[in-house]
Design a protein around this motif. Structure first.
Motif, mmCIF file in Angstrom:
data_model
loop_
_atom_site.group_PDB
_atom_site.id
_atom_site.type_symbol
_atom_site.label_atom_id
_atom_site.label_comp_id
_atom_site.label_asym_id
_atom_site.label_seq_id
_atom_site.Cartn_x
_atom_site.Cartn_y
_atom_site.Cartn_z
ATOM 1 N N CYS A 46 0.831 -1.207 0.000
ATOM 2 C CA CYS A 46 0.000 0.000 0.000
ATOM 3 C C CYS A 46 0.867 1.259 0.000
ATOM 4 O O CYS A 46 0.611 2.211 -0.768
ATOM 5 C CB CYS A 46 -0.932 0.002 1.202
ATOM 6 S SG CYS A 46 -2.250 -1.225 1.122
ATOM 7 N N HIS A 47 1.894 1.294 0.845
ATOM 8 C CA HIS A 47 2.768 2.461 0.897
ATOM 9 C C HIS A 47 3.520 2.645 -0.422
ATOM 10 O O HIS A 47 3.697 3.783 -0.898
ATOM 11 C CB HIS A 47 3.747 2.327 2.064
ATOM 12 C CG HIS A 47 3.149 2.693 3.389
ATOM 13 N ND1 HIS A 47 3.195 3.968 3.914
ATOM 14 C CD2 HIS A 47 2.452 1.948 4.281
ATOM 15 C CE1 HIS A 47 2.580 3.992 5.080
ATOM 16 N NE2 HIS A 47 2.118 2.774 5.334
ATOM 17 N N GLN A 51 3.145 5.918 -3.023
ATOM 18 C CA GLN A 51 4.306 6.693 -3.457
ATOM 19 C C GLN A 51 4.545 6.563 -4.949
ATOM 20 O O GLN A 51 5.157 7.441 -5.568
ATOM 21 C CB GLN A 51 5.547 6.239 -2.687
ATOM 22 C CG GLN A 51 5.473 6.523 -1.188
ATOM 23 C CD GLN A 51 6.633 5.899 -0.425
ATOM 24 O OE1 GLN A 51 7.515 5.281 -1.020
ATOM 25 N NE2 GLN A 51 6.628 6.069 0.901
ATOM 26 N N VAL A 66 -4.766 2.042 4.071
ATOM 27 C CA VAL A 66 -3.924 2.876 4.935
ATOM 28 C C VAL A 66 -4.770 3.721 5.882
ATOM 29 O O VAL A 66 -4.377 3.996 7.022
ATOM 30 C CB VAL A 66 -3.014 3.772 4.068
ATOM 31 C CG1 VAL A 66 -2.297 4.810 4.933
ATOM 32 C CG2 VAL A 66 -1.994 2.915 3.323
ATOM 33 N N PRO A 308 5.071 -0.616 8.186
ATOM 34 C CA PRO A 308 5.792 0.474 7.513
ATOM 35 C C PRO A 308 5.837 1.743 8.350
ATOM 36 O O PRO A 308 6.845 2.463 8.330
ATOM 37 C CB PRO A 308 4.987 0.676 6.225
ATOM 38 C CG PRO A 308 4.337 -0.642 5.983
ATOM 39 C CD PRO A 308 4.013 -1.189 7.334
ATOM 40 N N ARG A 309 4.759 1.999 9.069
ATOM 41 C CA ARG A 309 4.722 3.183 9.927
ATOM 42 C C ARG A 309 5.573 3.002 11.169
ATOM 43 O O ARG A 309 6.310 3.903 11.584
ATOM 44 C CB ARG A 309 3.269 3.463 10.298
ATOM 45 C CG ARG A 309 3.058 4.599 11.294
ATOM 46 C CD ARG A 309 1.582 4.672 11.635
ATOM 47 N NE ARG A 309 1.339 5.585 12.739
ATOM 48 C CZ ARG A 309 0.173 5.677 13.377
ATOM 49 N NH1 ARG A 309 -0.842 4.890 12.997
ATOM 50 N NH2 ARG A 309 0.019 6.525 14.370
ATOM 51 N N SER A 312 9.382 3.029 10.289
ATOM 52 C CA SER A 312 9.811 4.092 9.367
ATOM 53 C C SER A 312 11.115 4.757 9.805
ATOM 54 O O SER A 312 11.843 5.310 8.972
ATOM 55 C CB SER A 312 8.705 5.149 9.250
ATOM 56 O OG SER A 312 8.420 5.713 10.531
#
Length: 868
Positions: A46-47, A51, A66, A308-309, A312
């Motif tokens: 998703c990230h 991007q 997200v 991912p968060r 990070s």
């Protein structure tokens, strides 16, 4: 993102998570690893797609995923109560209590040791404050059993190993959360938390949670009495129980919500089966198992979406810190397992836990949902400085992934390498015995079928097709190779397994109250473990534990004797008697099972030896039954009457159901016939009021030795009788010693051993009375076989009493001489005979007991109280 899109997305995640289970089975991996891997893959995809529009996923879908409202409150207030409550519902207190101290050591002490140990390892090299290191260490100190238990069940790990890991994870969350709250408060407001306050929180928060959980469970059980057998309403109310308990504990009372939910679940699992039917309880258990399954899927997938968060801010140096945390966590956990845990065994506080078990518990300390949820809470707390939050969240998340990927993937090979997935010698022999029995039955069936169709003999057909019967050994091929002790151990293991089945059958028929069935089934599992590991010696050690008095029994007796509060004693006495009766009924029928099913394979010598062990156990049970009967004869009569009524009603219900299934009556007729049976069924479990004993005046009146006393003389004698307390097994009189007192049984039971016979006396009886008038040695040993409240009259006090009543002295001496002559002549007046359980006819007397016949009475025959 609208509600419908969220619902569709959550439903899709649950469905994919469910499909991951068979895939995990094929890959021989814990399903939680696949959930985490799938969620992380989806999160990174998703990230990447956001991007790089037009990449892996459509932007709309990536944005929807997200933007899901995922936060720490979702995990702590929605998923966490579900997982904890369902795990608590599976706890069997009667089994957990065997390993209660090791579980508490792992759940409480290990969390504290791991928190401070990891922090001290990390502090010198992390470049962060000690409080930041302590906060991180508290987050990684809690374990998650989901992946570990799945591996255990898949490879067939021993039950005790599973119990240790489950028990640890159920109770260690509260300690970890409490420590995390303390360190968070200290970081937000330095100096606001002192040592005294921290210790107070660690003690009072869990205690408050326990009290709140007990209250919530009690309220739920009271509601169950009102709603009856409504399964929908029961499930709905049970859904509210953990969530309301958690919210009230955390937001209203300010105590541990985790402990409140766990306590409510354990209390409900212990108390509810005695108050609801087995069908309703199974429905409740199945409902919560499904809810927990959904929660496990969502909590792993959704937290993995956040990776991912959470990662990070990961730096290369963080990998070094991760390695330090990983090694420190293992070392501190090893300190508890290999340093502190053996001390419990050394001081007799716990049975030994083998080194392979401890190695698996060490390597099986995986982290999971709780660590990630707490890390997310730290990230969302704006009062915690950003560098500290980043440090804690990054390392906690990385450490969780490391335990899943390193320990989770290697735990199965470790268990197999240690041989914990393999059956021990006893279990292998039992397996081979089962194959022997199955093989013999297959051959008999094949012979019958061959004769019917006129084919060749079955053994020729089987030899012609070896691939179909390759797993079936020839009959008796296994048992004949074993030594006698091993064969006897196999017989006892098989009989214990059959015993547990019979108990559950009686429970299903309604002849045994659910709490009694639960305890007996748990005891049977414990006996099975001991018989597997220790053979006959292990089985006999279980016999001793079976008749022993529990600490709660001693507490109940103390409450009654010291404060006059008799309800706990009444309940404990009834439970003990019902357990003894049910155990004796089952054990009494096991000999027939042994002769019919095991003797053809194991041989008559083995069955004879096993039958001797069963007879020893049955003798112990009958002895305890007689003790309760002698202690409170009228009360036991009422209990037996209720036992018979309950069995009769259960047979009635079974017969009605049989008639409906056979088509004799319709479902409508069955409902009409069963109308009102539920209320009557609840009433049949009510126990009678306990009559606790006799007063001194009544005891004097019941003794023919004092039959000639006037009311005034009895009143003068009463103060000379002193209270005397005897515990089960206590020797009150020893053979050969000079008699110096007589004893009157106010409550309890004693056993008199003359060397040639055993005589039991109960409430209202007197023994040792010859010592009041004759200077002679005791002729028997007298021991308490129950908790006994006695009145002791010393010979010196009695002689002083007779000195004040010369005329009375002559009358009593005449009665005593007459009794001694009767004893010497070998006749016993009816009022002097107790319950004789063993022995032969002999001459002489035992402190007022002469010759008695040995009645061959069944253990359920009532022992009437002695009237004087």
């Amino acid at each position: 993102m609208n509600v419908s899109s969220v619902v569709v997305l959550i439903a899709s995640l649950v469905a994919l998570g469910a499909l991951a289970r068979p895939l995990a089975t094929r890959l021989r991996l814990p399903v939680s690893i696949l959930w985490a891997a799938g969620g992380a893959t989806l999160g990174f995809a998703c990230h990447y797609s956001l991007q790089n529009p037009g990449g892996l996923l459509p932007v709309e879908l990536a944005t929807a995923i997200v933007d899901l409202p995922i936060g720490s409150s979702l995990f702590l207030y929605v998923f966490l109560p579900t997982l904890i409550f369902q795990s608590a519902l599976e706890v069997d207190l009667h089994r957990v209590r065997e390993d209660l101290l090791p579980i508490l050591l792992l759940a409480l002490v290990a969390v504290v040791v791991a928190t401070f140990g990891v922090a001290l390892f990390l502090w010198p090299i992390a470049g962060m404050s000690l409080l930041a290191c302590l906060l991180l260490a508290s987050l990684v100190a809690t374990t998650d059993p989901v992946a570990v238990i799945a591996i255990f069940r898949d490879v067939g790990a021993p039950e005790r190993l599973t119990r240790l890991v489950e028990g640890e994870s159920l109770f260690n969350d509260a300690a970890a959360i409490s420590l995390a709250l303390i360190f968070s408060a200290a970081i937000i407001a330095p100096g606001s938390v002192g040592l005294t306050g921290a210790i107070k929180d660690l003690v009072l928060l869990p205690i408050g949670g326990v009290l709140l959980g007990l209250g919530a469970a009690w309220l739920f059980i009271q509601l169950l009495k009102l709603i009856g057998e409504d399964r929908v309403t029961t499930a709905s109310l049970s859904l509210a129980l953990p969530y309301l308990s958690f919210w009230v504990a955390e937001r209203v009372v300010g105590v541990s919500g985790v402990v409140a939910v766990a306590t409510a679940g354990v209390a409900l699992a212990s108390l509810a089966p005695g108050r609801v039917t087995g069908v309703l309880w199974r429905h409740l258990s199945d409902t919560w198992q499904q809810l927990a399954s959904w929660s496990s899927i969502l909590i792993f997938v959704l937290t993995s979406l956040l990776l991912p968060r959470l990662l990070s801010d990961l730096r290369p140096f963080d990998f070094v810190l991760l390695l330090v945390v990983f090694v420190a966590a293992l070392l501190t956990r090893a300190l508890v397992l290999f340093g502190m845990l053996p001390l419990l065994t050394r001081f007799g506080l716990s049975s030994p836990i083998s080194v392979p078990y401890r190695v698996v518990v060490l390597w099986g300390g995986l982290r999971g949902s709780m660590t990630l949820a707490l890390a997310l809470a730290v990230l969302e707390n704006p009062a915690i400085p950003r560098p500290i939050a980043t440090f804690v969240v990054t390392l906690a998340t990385g450490f969780t992934l490391m335990t899943l990927l390193v320990q989770g993937t290697t735990l199965r090979p470790l268990i197999q390498r240690l041989g914990l997935d393999r059956l021990n010698d006893i279990d292998r022999s039992v397996r081979d015995l089962a194959l022997d029995v199955a093989g013999e039955r297959v051959r008999r069936f094949a012979d019958d079928m061959a004769d019917r169709f006129g084919h060749a003999p079955a053994d020729q057909l089987i030899r012609a097709r070896p691939s179909d019967t390759a797993g079936i050994p020839p009959p008796g091929s296994t048992a004949g190779e074993l030594p006698q002790t091993a064969r006897t151990a196999i017989a006892l293991v098989a009989l214990t397994a059959r015993e547990r089945e019979m108990i559950l059958e009686h429970f299903a028929d309604g002849t045994v109250a659910p709490p009694i069935a639960r305890r007996l089934a748990a005891d049977a599992r414990r006996r099975l473990d001991l018989a597997r590991s220790g053979g006959m010696d292990g089985y006999r050690s279980a016999n001793a534990a079976e008749i022993d008095f529990a600490p709660v029994d001693r507490i109940a007796f103390a409450l009654q004797r010291r404060f006059g509060y008799s309800r706990p004693l009444s309940r404990r006495l009834a439970i003990r008697f019902e357990m003894l009766i049910e155990a004796s009924l089952v054990v009494g029928s096991l000999s027939h099972v042994a002769e019919r099913e095991l003797q053809p394979v194991l041989g008559s010598a083995t069955i004879d030896e096993a039958s001797e062990v069963l007879a020893e156990r049955l003798g112990l049970l009958e002895r305890e039954i007689a003790a309760v009967r002698l202690q409170y004869p009228a009360y036991v009569t009422e209990l037996e009457r209720g036992f018979v009524v309950r069995a009769a009603q259960a047979v009635e219900l079974v017969e009605i159901e049989r008639l409906r299934r056979s088509g004799v009556i319709s479902s409508e007729v069955e409902r009409d016939v069963l109308a009102g049976r539920t209320a009557r069924g609840n009433a049949r479990f009510r126990r009678p009021t306990l009559d606790l004993g006799l007063d001194t005046a009544t005891l004097i009146e019941r003794s023919d030795l004092f039959a000639e006393l006037s009311a005034r003389e009895r009143q003068d004698l009463a103060p000379l009788m002193r209270p005397f307390f005897a515990e089960p097994g206590m020797r009150i009189i020893r053979r050969g010693e000079i008699g110096d007192a007589a004893y009157f049984i106010s409550s309890g039971a004693v056993e008199i051993d003359t060397g040639a016979s055993l005589v039991r006396l109960g409430r209202g009886d007197i023994f040792g009375e010859m010592a009041l008038l004759f200077d002679q040695r005791r002729q028997a040993d007298v021991s308490a076989i129950a908790y006994c409240a006695l009145l002791r009259l010393s010979a010196a006090d009695f002689q002083r009493f007779l000195a004040l009543h010369p005329a009375l002295k002559k009358r009593i001496e005449a009665i005593a001489l007459q009794r001694r002559d009767e004893n010497a002549a070998g006749s016993v007046p009816p009022e002097q005979s107790g319950t004789v359980v063993a022995g032969t006819r002999r001459s002489g007397s035992v402190e007022g007991f002469g010759e008695v016949e040995n009645p061959e009475a069944h253990f359920l025959a009532a022992a009437e109280p002695v009237e004087r």
